[in-house]
Design an enzyme around this catalytic site. Structure first.
Site, short mmCIF file in Angstrom:
data_model
loop_
_atom_site.label_atom_id
_atom_site.label_comp_id
_atom_site.label_asym_id
_atom_site.label_seq_id
_atom_site.Cartn_x
_atom_site.Cartn_y
_atom_site.Cartn_z
N ASP A 11 0.86 -1.17 0.00
CA ASP A 11 0.00 0.00 0.00
C ASP A 11 0.91 1.23 0.00
OD1 ASP A 11 -2.43 1.60 0.47
OD2 ASP A 11 -1.67 1.81 2.51
N ASP A 13 -0.17 5.22 1.01
CA ASP A 13 -0.40 6.18 2.09
C ASP A 13 -0.47 5.48 3.44
OD1 ASP A 13 -0.86 8.67 0.50
OD2 ASP A 13 -2.50 7.47 -0.32
N ASP A 173 -1.50 -0.87 6.00
CA ASP A 173 -1.63 -0.22 7.30
C ASP A 173 -3.06 -0.18 7.82
OD1 ASP A 173 -2.37 1.72 5.25
OD2 ASP A 173 -2.43 3.18 6.88
#
EC number: 3.1.3.18
Length: 226
Positions: A11, A13, A173
């Protein structure tokens, strides 16, 4: 025949890069266009992670203001224009990212990105951060007909990278990343410093790390079980 190369799909961001300052700056810009007060960066953990349109929706919801789809599309265009002009004013890679990639690459791993940013925006950010050329592919919300948490986004990224789902690990995250990996039957490492309003361990990833220094060992332990 040799085994296919192992692949780590990241991922973006909140995983590879701390981007909250620039994303929230763009959000506050479009909120101001409708006379809404700015939101503090410390609210980013509960707002980010599903793409720009969702961020704007969540920003309006936080202010208790309704938002119709036509206005959303207009604000999204303005959001993108502002964000791309300020894409790396405050954004930076998390500590240890480059060293972790160097170690994994030395062990034969390749890399890809699967994000809910638009593909072009993701490529621009990673170029600004100096690592775009480290990834076989960078796929975004608009790359495929589906986006995370639909497993097709991750599986499509793996296919474009020339990887094999049986030799792949996802790193993210948020619940979105973990749910995507589970749906695709790909093991997942979660970082605990990204954008989520609940502890990431709550969503039961295969491993949780608190620094990129731990990534290579976490990924290696999962690939060894595939």
């Amino acid at each position: 025949m040799t085994d296919p190369f192992p692949l780590v799909v990241f991922d973006l961001d909140g995983t590879l890069a701390e981007t909250a300052g620039d994303l929230m700056g763009a959000l506050n810009h479009v909120l101001s266009l409708d006379g809404l007060p700015p939101l503090p960066v410390d609210q980013a953990r509960s707002l980010l992670g599903a793409g720009g349109r969702a961020l704007i929706r969540r920003g309006f919801a936080s202010a208790g203001r309704p938002l119709d789809e036509n206005r959303l599309e207009d604000l999204f265009r303005r959001f993108l224009a502002f964000y791309e002009d300020h894409i790396a004013d405050h954004s930076h890679l998390y500590p240890g990212v480059v060293a972790a990639m160097d170690r994994l690459e030395a062990d034969g791993f390749a890399f890809a990105v699967c994000t809910n940013k638009l593909e072009g925006t993701a490529k621009r950010l990673l170029a600004a951060l100096g690592v775009a050329d480290r990834f076989k592919v960078i796929c975004g919300q608009d790359t495929f007909a589906v986006s995370k948490p639909e497993p097709g986004a991750l599986l499509g990224t793996i296919a474009r990278a020339g990887g094999d789902p049986a030799r792949c690990v996802m790193v993210g995250d948020s619940r979105t990343d973990i749910d995507t990996a589970k749906a695709a039957r790909i093991p997942c490492v979660a970082v605990d410093f990204g954008y989520t309003d609940r502890p990431v361990a709550t969503f039961e990833p295969d491993r949780v790390i608190s620094h990129f220094d731990a990534l290579a060992d976490a990924v290696g332990s999962l690939v060894g079980t595939l």
